[in-house]
Motif scaffolding. Structure first.
Motif, PDB file in Angstrom:
ATOM      1  N   ASP A 155       0.506  22.069  -1.255  1.00 56.14           N
ATOM      2  CA  ASP A 155       0.084  20.674  -1.382  1.00 56.14           C
ATOM      3  C   ASP A 155       1.257  19.798  -1.829  1.00 56.14           C
ATOM      4  OD1 ASP A 155      -1.818  18.622  -1.192  1.00 56.14           O
ATOM      5  OD2 ASP A 155      -2.281  18.762  -3.340  1.00 56.14           O
ATOM      6  N   SER A 156       2.092  20.329  -2.709  1.00 50.61           N
ATOM      7  CA  SER A 156       3.277  19.588  -3.157  1.00 50.61           C
ATOM      8  C   SER A 156       4.204  19.285  -1.987  1.00 50.61           C
ATOM      9  CB  SER A 156       4.046  20.387  -4.210  1.00 50.61           C
ATOM     10  OG  SER A 156       3.322  20.494  -5.392  1.00 50.61           O
ATOM     11  N   LEU A 157       4.418  20.273  -1.130  1.00 46.45           N
ATOM     12  CA  LEU A 157       5.282  20.066   0.039  1.00 46.45           C
ATOM     13  C   LEU A 157       4.686  19.028   0.990  1.00 46.45           C
ATOM     14  CD1 LEU A 157       6.443  23.714   0.749  1.00 46.45           C
ATOM     15  CD2 LEU A 157       7.842  21.814  -0.066  1.00 46.45           C
ATOM     16  N   ALA A 158       3.371  19.108   1.191  1.00 50.03           N
ATOM     17  CA  ALA A 158       2.711  18.136   2.070  1.00 50.03           C
ATOM     18  C   ALA A 158       2.834  16.730   1.497  1.00 50.03           C
ATOM     19  CB  ALA A 158       1.248  18.515   2.261  1.00 50.03           C
ATOM     20  N   ARG A 159       2.651  16.591   0.193  1.00 51.51           N
ATOM     21  CA  ARG A 159       2.771  15.273  -0.441  1.00 51.51           C
ATOM     22  C   ARG A 159       4.211  14.778  -0.397  1.00 51.51           C
ATOM     23  NH1 ARG A 159      -1.751  14.489  -4.836  1.00 51.51           N
ATOM     24  NH2 ARG A 159      -3.255  15.972  -4.042  1.00 51.51           N
ATOM     25  N   TYR A 160       5.156  15.686  -0.585  1.00 55.25           N
ATOM     26  CA  TYR A 160       6.567  15.310  -0.513  1.00 55.25           C
ATOM     27  C   TYR A 160       6.895  14.797   0.891  1.00 55.25           C
ATOM     28  CZ  TYR A 160      11.633  15.542  -0.874  1.00 55.25           C
ATOM     29  OH  TYR A 160      12.961  15.234  -0.868  1.00 55.25           O
ATOM     30  N   GLU A 161       6.422  15.498   1.911  1.00 62.96           N
ATOM     31  CA  GLU A 161       6.643  15.066   3.298  1.00 62.96           C
ATOM     32  C   GLU A 161       6.069  13.675   3.531  1.00 62.96           C
ATOM     33  OE1 GLU A 161       6.047  17.471   6.974  1.00 62.96           O
ATOM     34  OE2 GLU A 161       5.747  19.078   5.499  1.00 62.96           O
ATOM     35  N   ASP A 218       0.836  -1.207   0.000  1.00 60.41           N
ATOM     36  CA  ASP A 218       0.000   0.000   0.000  1.00 60.41           C
ATOM     37  C   ASP A 218       0.870   1.257   0.000  1.00 60.41           C
ATOM     38  OD1 ASP A 218      -2.259  -1.610   0.050  1.00 60.41           O
ATOM     39  OD2 ASP A 218      -2.461  -1.502   2.234  1.00 60.41           O
ATOM     40  N   ALA A 219       1.975   1.207   0.744  1.00 63.67           N
ATOM     41  CA  ALA A 219       2.896   2.354   0.789  1.00 63.67           C
ATOM     42  C   ALA A 219       3.498   2.596  -0.591  1.00 63.67           C
ATOM     43  CB  ALA A 219       3.996   2.114   1.821  1.00 63.67           C
ATOM     44  N   LEU A 220       3.858   1.528  -1.297  1.00 60.69           N
ATOM     45  CA  LEU A 220       4.421   1.678  -2.648  1.00 60.69           C
ATOM     46  C   LEU A 220       3.401   2.296  -3.604  1.00 60.69           C
ATOM     47  CD1 LEU A 220       6.529  -1.552  -3.267  1.00 60.69           C
ATOM     48  CD2 LEU A 220       7.328   0.754  -2.741  1.00 60.69           C
ATOM     49  N   ARG A 221       2.147   1.839  -3.500  1.00 57.75           N
ATOM     50  CA  ARG A 221       1.104   2.414  -4.362  1.00 57.75           C
ATOM     51  C   ARG A 221       0.918   3.900  -4.072  1.00 57.75           C
ATOM     52  NH1 ARG A 221      -0.972  -2.707  -4.255  1.00 57.75           N
ATOM     53  NH2 ARG A 221      -2.066  -2.531  -2.278  1.00 57.75           N
ATOM     54  N   GLU A 222       0.902   4.246  -2.789  1.00 59.37           N
ATOM     55  CA  GLU A 222       0.732   5.654  -2.424  1.00 59.37           C
ATOM     56  C   GLU A 222       1.930   6.485  -2.882  1.00 59.37           C
ATOM     57  OE1 GLU A 222      -0.310   8.528   1.385  1.00 59.37           O
ATOM     58  OE2 GLU A 222      -0.412   6.356   1.652  1.00 59.37           O
ATOM     59  N   LEU A 223       3.131   5.941  -2.741  1.00 61.71           N
ATOM     60  CA  LEU A 223       4.326   6.638  -3.219  1.00 61.71           C
ATOM     61  C   LEU A 223       4.250   6.883  -4.723  1.00 61.71           C
ATOM     62  CD1 LEU A 223       7.202   4.935  -1.216  1.00 61.71           C
ATOM     63  CD2 LEU A 223       6.713   7.386  -1.287  1.00 61.71           C
ATOM     64  N   ASP A 224       3.787   5.893  -5.465  1.00 63.47           N
ATOM     65  CA  ASP A 224       3.639   6.029  -6.910  1.00 63.47           C
ATOM     66  C   ASP A 224       2.649   7.148  -7.240  1.00 63.47           C
ATOM     67  OD1 ASP A 224       4.139   5.134  -9.644  1.00 63.47           O
ATOM     68  OD2 ASP A 224       2.072   4.391  -9.595  1.00 63.47           O
ATOM     69  N   LEU A 284       3.296  14.911  -8.203  1.00 65.11           N
ATOM     70  CA  LEU A 284       4.380  15.904  -8.172  1.00 65.11           C
ATOM     71  C   LEU A 284       4.966  16.126  -9.565  1.00 65.11           C
ATOM     72  CD1 LEU A 284       6.203  14.910  -4.859  1.00 65.11           C
ATOM     73  CD2 LEU A 284       4.700  16.868  -5.252  1.00 65.11           C
ATOM     74  N   GLU A 285       5.089  15.065 -10.351  1.00 60.66           N
ATOM     75  CA  GLU A 285       5.630  15.200 -11.711  1.00 60.66           C
ATOM     76  C   GLU A 285       4.701  15.999 -12.616  1.00 60.66           C
ATOM     77  OE1 GLU A 285       6.345  11.130 -12.809  1.00 60.66           O
ATOM     78  OE2 GLU A 285       8.462  11.259 -12.221  1.00 60.66           O
ATOM     79  N   GLU A 286       3.388  15.842 -12.421  1.00 60.16           N
ATOM     80  CA  GLU A 286       2.436  16.579 -13.238  1.00 60.16           C
ATOM     81  C   GLU A 286       2.449  18.068 -12.931  1.00 60.16           C
ATOM     82  OE1 GLU A 286      -1.337  14.698 -12.597  1.00 60.16           O
ATOM     83  OE2 GLU A 286      -0.754  12.897 -13.688  1.00 60.16           O
ATOM     84  N   GLY A 312       5.519  11.406   1.318  1.00 60.20           N
ATOM     85  CA  GLY A 312       6.327  10.467   0.553  1.00 60.20           C
ATOM     86  C   GLY A 312       7.607  10.081   1.270  1.00 60.20           C
ATOM     87  N   VAL A 313       8.269  11.067   1.871  1.00 62.82           N
ATOM     88  CA  VAL A 313       9.500  10.785   2.619  1.00 62.82           C
ATOM     89  C   VAL A 313       9.205   9.853   3.786  1.00 62.82           C
ATOM     90  CG1 VAL A 313      11.272  11.825   4.100  1.00 62.82           C
ATOM     91  CG2 VAL A 313      10.703  12.881   1.916  1.00 62.82           C
ATOM     92  N   GLY A 314       8.102  10.092   4.485  1.00 60.68           N
ATOM     93  CA  GLY A 314       7.721   9.219   5.597  1.00 60.68           C
ATOM     94  C   GLY A 314       7.443   7.799   5.139  1.00 60.68           C
ATOM     95  N   LEU A 315       6.726   7.679   4.023  1.00 57.99           N
ATOM     96  CA  LEU A 315       6.435   6.348   3.483  1.00 57.99           C
ATOM     97  C   LEU A 315       7.707   5.639   3.033  1.00 57.99           C
ATOM     98  CD1 LEU A 315       3.249   7.165   1.384  1.00 57.99           C
ATOM     99  CD2 LEU A 315       3.350   5.703   3.423  1.00 57.99           C
TER     100      LEU A 315
END
Length: 93
Positions: A33-39, A12-18, A24-26, A41-44
């Motif tokens: 929101d990008s910073l929150a998602r990056y954070e 599940d973590a891999l799917r969420e990271l993907d 972020l690439e788009e 992602g780092v945790g995952l």
């Protein structure tokens, strides 16, 4: 105080990271929101590395053999260091 995040299953973590990576690439999300998602992602990612390290440790413990060649089973303690398991694994000649 912030609560410790609930562990997510590895797959599940891999799917969420993907999903996070695609977002972020788009570049279609705001900076905040990008910073929150990056954070997130780092945790995952840290959690995935930890789970892989524990799995590797279990494999090393299971690979040990007794003098008669039979497998040497040991109790796995997930909080133990990988290095302690390496010392107990015997190489067969």
């Amino acid at each position: 105080m912030s609560a410790k995040p609930t562990p997510v299953r590895f797959e599940d973590a891999l799917r969420e990271l993907d999903s996070i990576l695609r977002d972020l690439e788009e570049g279609a999300v705001s900076l905040e929101d990008s910073l929150a998602r990056y954070e997130r992602g780092v945790g995952l990612l840290k959690q995935c590395y930890s789970q892989l390290k524990e799995a590797e440790h279990r494999v090393h413990l299971l690979m040990g053999t007794k003098e008669d060649g039979s497998p040497e089973m040991q109790i796995f303690e997930p909080n133990s260091k990988t290095e302690t398991g390496k010392n107990s694994v015997r190489k067969s000649n």
